[in-house]
Design an enzyme around this catalytic site. Sequence first.
Site, PDB file in Angstrom:
ATOM      1  CE  LYS A   3     -67.109 -43.493 -39.561  1.00 48.45           C
ATOM      2  NZ  LYS A   3     -65.906 -43.892 -40.598  1.00 48.45           N
TER       3      LYS A   3
HETATM    4  C1  LIG Z   1     -73.328 -46.040 -40.037  1.00 44.23           C
HETATM    5  C2  LIG Z   1     -71.950 -46.376 -40.572  1.00 44.23           C
HETATM    6  N1  LIG Z   1     -71.559 -47.673 -40.785  1.00 44.23           N
HETATM    7  C3  LIG Z   1     -70.298 -48.164 -40.800  1.00 44.23           C
HETATM    8  C4  LIG Z   1     -69.283 -47.278 -41.394  1.00 44.23           C
HETATM    9  C5  LIG Z   1     -67.850 -47.739 -42.061  1.00 44.23           C
HETATM   10  O1  LIG Z   1     -66.789 -47.311 -41.265  1.00 44.23           O
HETATM   11  P1  LIG Z   1     -65.656 -46.823 -41.845  1.00 44.23           P
HETATM   12  O2  LIG Z   1     -65.969 -45.950 -42.590  1.00 44.23           O
HETATM   13  O3  LIG Z   1     -64.586 -46.956 -40.786  1.00 44.23           O
HETATM   14  O4  LIG Z   1     -65.307 -48.071 -42.832  1.00 44.23           O
HETATM   15  C6  LIG Z   1     -69.438 -45.945 -41.488  1.00 44.23           C
HETATM   16  C7  LIG Z   1     -68.711 -44.966 -41.934  1.00 44.23           C
HETATM   17  O5  LIG Z   1     -69.005 -44.073 -42.703  1.00 44.23           O
HETATM   18  C8  LIG Z   1     -71.072 -45.693 -40.874  1.00 44.23           C
HETATM   19  O6  LIG Z   1     -71.321 -44.440 -41.077  1.00 44.23           O
END
Ligand SMILES: Cc1ncc(COP(=O)(O)O)c(C=O)c1O
Length: 325
Positions: free
Chosen positions: A44
């Site tokens: 992120k």
């Molecule tokens: C720990 C974690 N893994 C995976 C994701 C998934 O990523 P994306 O939001 O880009 O699909 C998030 C997103 O909120 C996350 O916080």
Amino acid sequence: MIGKNSILETIGETPLIRLQELSKELNTNIWGKLEAANPGHSAKDRIAVYVVRCAEEKGYLKPGGTIIESTSGNTGRSLAMVAALRGYKCIICTTTKISFEKKAVLEAYGAEVIVCPKEAKPDDPESYYSRARALHEKTPNSIYINQYYNTHNVEAHYHSTGPELWKQTEGKLTHYVCCVGTGGTISGTAQYLKEQNPAIRVLGVDAVGSVLTRYAREGVLDENDIRPYMLEGVGKNIIPSTVLFEYIDEFVQVEDKPSLLRARQLARTESILAGPSGGAALEGVYQYRHYFKPDDQVVVLLPDHGISYLSKLYSDAWMEENGFL
Ligand SMILES: Cc1ncc(COP(=O)(O)O)c(C=O)c1O
């Protein structure tokens, strides 16, 4: 001087690591993209720095402004990190599902954290989405990142994660496996990779209890499919516009227990401490194992660091209490 001008310059260019035991066991080549190597310990960071830069360039965010977001934790942490460096106030609306450690880190960066009930439906005024939107409306000089509907979330990965993986695999990757939450990571990366080679197979990993898989397969959004689950950041109870279904070839759904156990397995066999969604992505790889050929190059994205889950996933007591051991 050979150095970085700020911590934000260390975002991206994360390592790609061969998962040796897993590759042996599954008789193919499995590589982990280690997003925990970002300074905020997750993928992120990429979107936080990109979204804030775009907002500044477009004049939506002015000095002294406030950054507001609804997030299960990692986007908040990355935004809090960027906000602290650039002198913005940061308010994060999250749910009761957030781990103690994640909340503490947000506060360490100086963010204000508002915890909302995880059961609240998206249109409930008490939900973390509604609270964030309402705050944005009443706070002058604020931006609401709204990662579930923000195209910059996808673009950030199109411009960074995608090209990195293409370069790191010398264009040889055959499969890309990634969890889907907002869908930004998988969609932006997959779009870039498929533009280079449309034959690359993209596998989206979703949680049992989320609405995404059925929507992808049948075009049906059924609230009766929503069930509570523990995995943070995987799956959704809404269809975010940042999931670009056209770039995701297949979805698999994973349960809490095997996903959490996969993360623990990764720590003990590959010495990589990933979060629950990394375990979920690996569980997706296992579910898909019969499709891999020995010379395939399978990349699995490990979204964040396990250090944020010491009191959950890596606590035997917590695992036992929840029936996961
Ligand atoms: C720990 C974690 N893994 C995976 C994701 C998934 O990523 P994306 O939001 O880009 O699909 C998030 C997103 O909120 C996350 O916080």
